[in-house]
Design an enzyme around this catalytic site. Structure first.
Site, short mmCIF file in Angstrom:
data_model
loop_
_atom_site.label_atom_id
_atom_site.label_comp_id
_atom_site.label_asym_id
_atom_site.label_seq_id
_atom_site.Cartn_x
_atom_site.Cartn_y
_atom_site.Cartn_z
CG HIS A 35 -10.31 4.13 -75.09
ND1 HIS A 35 -10.97 4.72 -76.14
CD2 HIS A 35 -9.23 3.56 -75.60
CE1 HIS A 35 -10.29 4.52 -77.24
NE2 HIS A 35 -9.22 3.82 -76.95
NE ARG A 71 -2.27 -8.53 -72.49
CZ ARG A 71 -2.47 -8.92 -71.22
NH1 ARG A 71 -2.12 -8.14 -70.22
NH2 ARG A 71 -3.01 -10.08 -70.97
NE ARG A 96 0.95 -9.81 -76.58
CZ ARG A 96 -0.23 -10.02 -76.03
NH1 ARG A 96 -0.55 -11.22 -75.57
NH2 ARG A 96 -1.09 -9.04 -75.90
CD GLU A 146 -1.49 -16.26 -76.89
OE1 GLU A 146 -2.18 -15.65 -76.06
OE2 GLU A 146 -1.03 -15.72 -77.92
CG ASN A 198 -5.86 -14.48 -70.34
OD1 ASN A 198 -5.89 -15.13 -69.31
ND2 ASN A 198 -5.31 -13.29 -70.41
CG ASP A 199 -5.92 -15.72 -76.65
OD1 ASP A 199 -7.12 -15.53 -76.91
OD2 ASP A 199 -5.06 -14.82 -76.71
NE ARG A 201 -9.15 -13.09 -73.94
CZ ARG A 201 -7.85 -12.81 -74.04
NH1 ARG A 201 -7.08 -13.56 -74.81
NH2 ARG A 201 -7.33 -11.82 -73.38
CB CYS A 222 2.10 -14.24 -69.24
SG CYS A 222 1.74 -14.62 -70.96
#
Ligand code: PEP
Ligand code: MG
Length: 593
Positions: free
Chosen positions: A194, A301, A337, A436, A459-460, A470, A507
């Site tokens: 957060h 997202r 997404r 991914e 990233n994945d 990651r 992305c």
């Protein structure tokens, strides 16, 4: 003695200021923990009053946050309110007071300890966030019971400070006064925590996951914080300060230069157009993406709607959150997404059992297809936004054709229901798959027949190709998107997309690095989607290179046998047209931090 620490960069910016070490810690409950039977009801009363007080304070903060940042951001306080209303926590404490004649402080401490131990069997960041919320609630209630004041964030007469803390709870983060607190550094925290999200919204340079930094620093120590690279230097030398002032100056000058690019087209010197889009984590980021020249949204997202929430968001709330971004980009593509839950994002309402390997577990499209009620609510909300702009729907972590066809079937069901209810829907929609996993990349030609576009989530893809977590800072050096295995998979996806005549976008963070963007353009990727802060730099890369040169460099990268050779091949070429040292830091030259 100078101390250098590298953490996770969480909000960009370079600052040099004095430290203010914040100890918003759970107070120690005094000895003498029982009361006479006659005082028991008085203790219960005191406890209830402290809970009400804490709830009131949290509601205040929530209202202030809603006003200053927006209603979505204000939702982060919801779990704390829910905890204070939870019968198990509240009545459990009261039972301890009544049965064991404990003081309110002690009884509450015990009950919270039980909750903590139930929660702490896992290290998922989302669960850590819950523990964090619990600690915040505990601190608030105990401080009230013990007549301690609310935490001091430092007064303005101390001048500008860098706040150092073990962990910043959301409630503390939103109280930060930007004029006074110019940087944040925390021992704990993750990219998705957060406080990281809030620090980005507040635009305060921030570095998290710095080990035991808060124990090493004293109030008043001088600190350099570089939120672009994740480096914190305590008691820097004059030389360090000079170097960082210089770097800050260059970064600012560079940023000024980049601002001018915002409204120029993303086009290579030899005329190849690259769609430069923005990634957005919160609807509020749409404005910043627009100002930085995004030509649309390449990845919206949607997890902010579910993470940290006690109940699933309804169709109407989702519809409004999606439409807000779609309307901010009239006539431009907005790729939304579907929920990428699981992995490190666990909404409380799904009651997900802890898993041994959450990133290899019940995640993303797998969760959605297994939870059709939740998924259909999202699909209905998405379908309803179609008529407000160029909305495209994207599915995360696709491995199999079945996952696409099953989703299409659900979408058809939703579309039929909506039409029957009188909603107007266009006749067709654009559906894409995120690539991914190595399996998806290798079978891209097959998948391409079932979707309208691909978007590569590097990233994945990097994590699954290299089998390197990651989020594990210990492995950060091994998490290398320029590994030849990754490079070849990327090329395979680009080729498969081209052959099938569908758009291929990237992305993941790789697209936000100069070398990555250069290589991807060279592979024939037609669209890059990066965070708002990276838009200008990537536009600069696109406008500085020739497609022909990028293609040649990508060819060399594909032939290279090691990550270093890949980086070398790309750097040699890119260096001819760009001063790479001006970019956000060493991370941009190789793996993202
Ligand atoms: C990715 O995996 O590259 C991606 C863009 O998705 P996320 O970072 O949300 O997993
Ligand atoms: Mg991903």
């Amino acid at each position: 003695m100078t101390l250098v620490r590298d953490g996770i960069p969480s909000a960009p910016g370079i600052v040099i200021a004095r430290a203010r070490v914040l100890r918003w810690e759970v107070p120690r409950v005094p000895h003498g923990a029982t009361v006479a039977p006659a005082q028991v009801e008085g203790e219960v009363e005191r406890f209830r009053e402290a809970c009400d007080f804490a709830k009131g304070r949290i509601r205040d903060l929530q209202a202030r946050t809603a006003e200053s940042m927006g209603p979505v951001e204000a939702q982060i306080f919801e779990p704390q309110v829910l905890m204070l209303e939870d019968a198990d926590l509240v009545e459990g404490t009261i039972a301890y007071i009544r049965e064991s004649h404990l003081t309110a402080e002690r009884a509450f401490e015990w009950r919270v300890l039980e909750w903590e131990s139930a929660l702490s069997h896992t290290s998922h960041p989302m669960v850590l966030d819950r523990l964090n919320d619990l600690a915040d609630v505990q601190t608030r209630v105990l401080r009230r019971l013990m007549n301690l004041p609310d935490p001091e964030l430092g007064s303005r007469d101390q001048g500008q400070v860098i706040l150092i803390a073990r962990e910043l709870t959301p409630s503390l983060t939103v109280q930060l006064d930007r004029r006074h607190v110019v940087g944040l550094a925390t021992d704990k925290g993750t990219r998705t925590s957060h406080s990281s999200i809030l620090a980005r919204s507040l635009d305060i340079p921030c570095v998290v996951a710095l080990g035991d930094l808060s124990e090493q620093v004293r109030d008043g120590d001088e600190i350099i914080l570089d939120g672009r690279t994740g480096r914190v230097i305590v008691a820097p030398s004059e030389e360090d300060k000079r170097a960082y002032r210089e770097r800050d100056f260059q970064v600012r000058e560079w940023e000024q230069e980049l601002v001018l690019l915002a409204h120029l087209p993303a086009e290579t010197r030899d005329g190849a157009r690259v769609a430069l889009l923005s990634n957005i984590d919160l609807p509020g980021e749409a404005d910043s993406a627009r100002t930085h020249g995004a030509e649309g949204v390449g990845l919206y997202r949607t997890e902010f709607l579910v993470v940290g929430r006690g109940t699933a968001p309804g169709e109407e709330e989702q519809f409004r959150a999606y439409r807000q971004v779609v309307q901010a980009f009239p006539g431009m593509p907005v790729v939304i997404r579907t929920f990428d839950l699981g992995g490190d994002k666990f909404p409380a309402f799904l009651h997900m059992a802890p898993e041994e390997n959450p990133f290899l577990g019940w995640r993303a499209i797998r969760v959605c297809l297994d939870e059709p009620v939740m998924f259909k609510t999202q699909l209905r909300a998405l379908l309803r936004t179609l008529r407000f702009g160029d909305v495209r729907i994207m599915l995360p972590l696709i491995n199999d054709v079945d996952e696409i066809t099953d989703t299409r079937a659900l979408m058809e069901e939703c579309a039929a229901e909506l039409r029957a209810e009188g909603h107007e829907l266009p006749g067709s929609y654009s559906l894409g798959a995120m690539i991914e996993t190595p399996a998806a990349a290798i079978s891209a030609a097959e998948l391409a027949r079932h979707v309208d576009f691909f978007s590569v989530g590097t990233n994945d893809l990097v994590q699954y190709t290299l089998a390197v977590d990651r989020g594990n800072s210990r492995l950060a050096r091994r998490y290398n998107p320029f590994h030849p295995g990754v490079v070849r998979l990327l090329d395979q996806v680009a080729r498969a997309g081209r052959k099938a005549g569908i758009h291929v976008s990237v992305c993941g963070e790789l697209a936000a690095t100069p070398l990555g963007a250069f290589m991807l353009i060279g592979m024939g990727v037609t669209s890059l989607s990066v965070g708002p802060a990276a838009l200008a730099e990537i536009k600069k890369v696109i406008r500085s290179v020739r497609h022909e040169d990028a293609a040649r460099a990508a060819g060399l990268a594909l032939e290279a046998g090691t990550p270093d050779e890949v980086v070398h091949a790309l750097t040699e070429e890119l260096r001819k047209v760009l001063d790479l040292t001006k970019f956000a830091g060493p991370w941009s030259l190789s793996a993202p931090a």
